[in-house]
Design an enzyme around this catalytic site. Structure first.
Site: not given
Length: 304
Positions: A177, A227, A297
């Protein structure tokens, strides 16, 4: 009217009226359906407009934010200062050999469809990610054991000096990420993925399978940003949240999903503060129960 009206007039010199708006509610532009207004929102239709906008913002010290499809963003209730540059109109996709090249605003599902139509496999993992390819490169998006780092060949970006440069896969420094784009504040304008030749039927079967899995396990019936938390090393965020007894926990219109505890959703009428309060409570509870820190996230931006 807001403090950037003079700047709005400058931008108006190279944008059509329909491509520039003032005080645009961000709740209309992000999947969470929350958030206050952007002072100015522009939707460029070519790279030149993007470069000119960035140059003006830097020259006049006006803050800016790059928006793809708004699927991984939470905008605070105070909105966004300065200029939001939304890439949805830069969405051209071309295919040459085993490579698919897409402008930053192209949706991942459309890139996946282009790959399928050209019998190219390897991009199936992205078929259900509701983002743009620019955002996917920015954060090295992934799902179902696949991620952009596995398929990216190169990307064209605008650097901190408003110069366009080509970055190779290695130069993009894609991690979990993360990317050099995220670290240095570059702007992705185009990305090329390199895939493998395959059979249409088997590629389609995999896409259908992943789509069914996603629909059965994720709360797609509610607005969210996917998410909510990154995966902590050695754990699954959803399981930690569920084991903390937080499934269904709610504040105002925001709640931990009953269907998948890793998702914070907008049940209806949520404010950004509701969502942030749920996130904070989840982080605090999981830390107390398991001594594990959950990091978001979803990108949280804007004014309080």
């Amino acid at each position: 009217m807001n403090q950037y009206m003079e700047f709005y007039k400058l931008l108006g010199e190279f944008y059509n009226e329909e491509d520039i708006t003032v005080d645009s509610p961000m709740s209309e532009h992000i999947y969470f359906r929350v958030g206050g207004p952007a002072d100015i929102l522009v939707t460029p239709v070519n790279e030149e407009q993007v470069v000119n906008t960035l140059k003006l913002c830097r020259e006049y010290n006006v803050p800016y934010f790059i928006l793809g499809n708004g699927s991984n963003i939470l905008v605070k209730d105070g909105g966004i200062s300065g200029v939001v540059i939304k890439f949805n109109k830069l969405n051209k996709i071309t295919t040459e050999g085993n490579c698919v090249t897409a402008q930053s605003g192209a949706l991942l599902k459309d890139v996946s469809k282009a790959a399928l139509e050209n019998n190219l496999r390897g991009f199936e993992f992205a078929c259900g990610i509701p983002g743009s390819i620019g955002g996917a490169v920015f954060m090295n998006a992934g799902a179902y054991d696949g991620e952009m780092a596995h398929v990216i060949k190169s990307a064209r970006v605008i650097d901190e000096n408003c110069n366009i440069k080509n970055l190779t896969k290695e130069e993009l420094e894609l991690g979990y990420r993360s990317s050099i784009v995220m670290k240095k504040g570059y702007v992705v304008i185009e990305a090329t993925v390199e895939l493998e030749s395959g059979e249409y039927a088997s590629i389609k079967d995999k896409i259908d399978d992943l789509t069914n899995r996603r629909e059965s396990k994720q709360p797609l019936e509610y607005p969210s940003a996917g998410s909510t938390f990154k995966r902590p090393e050695g754990y699954f965020a959803g399981k930690l949240i569920q084991d903390s007894g937080l499934k269904g926990f709610s504040i105002g219109g925001a709640a931990v999903s009953e269907k998948h505890s890793g998702f914070v959703i907008n049940k209806g009428g949520a404010t950004a503060k509701d969502v942030l309060d749920v996130i904070a409570h989840v982080q605090k509870t999981v830390k107390e129960n398991f001594d594990v820190e959950l990091h978001t996230e979803v990108r949280i931006i804007g004014r309080d």
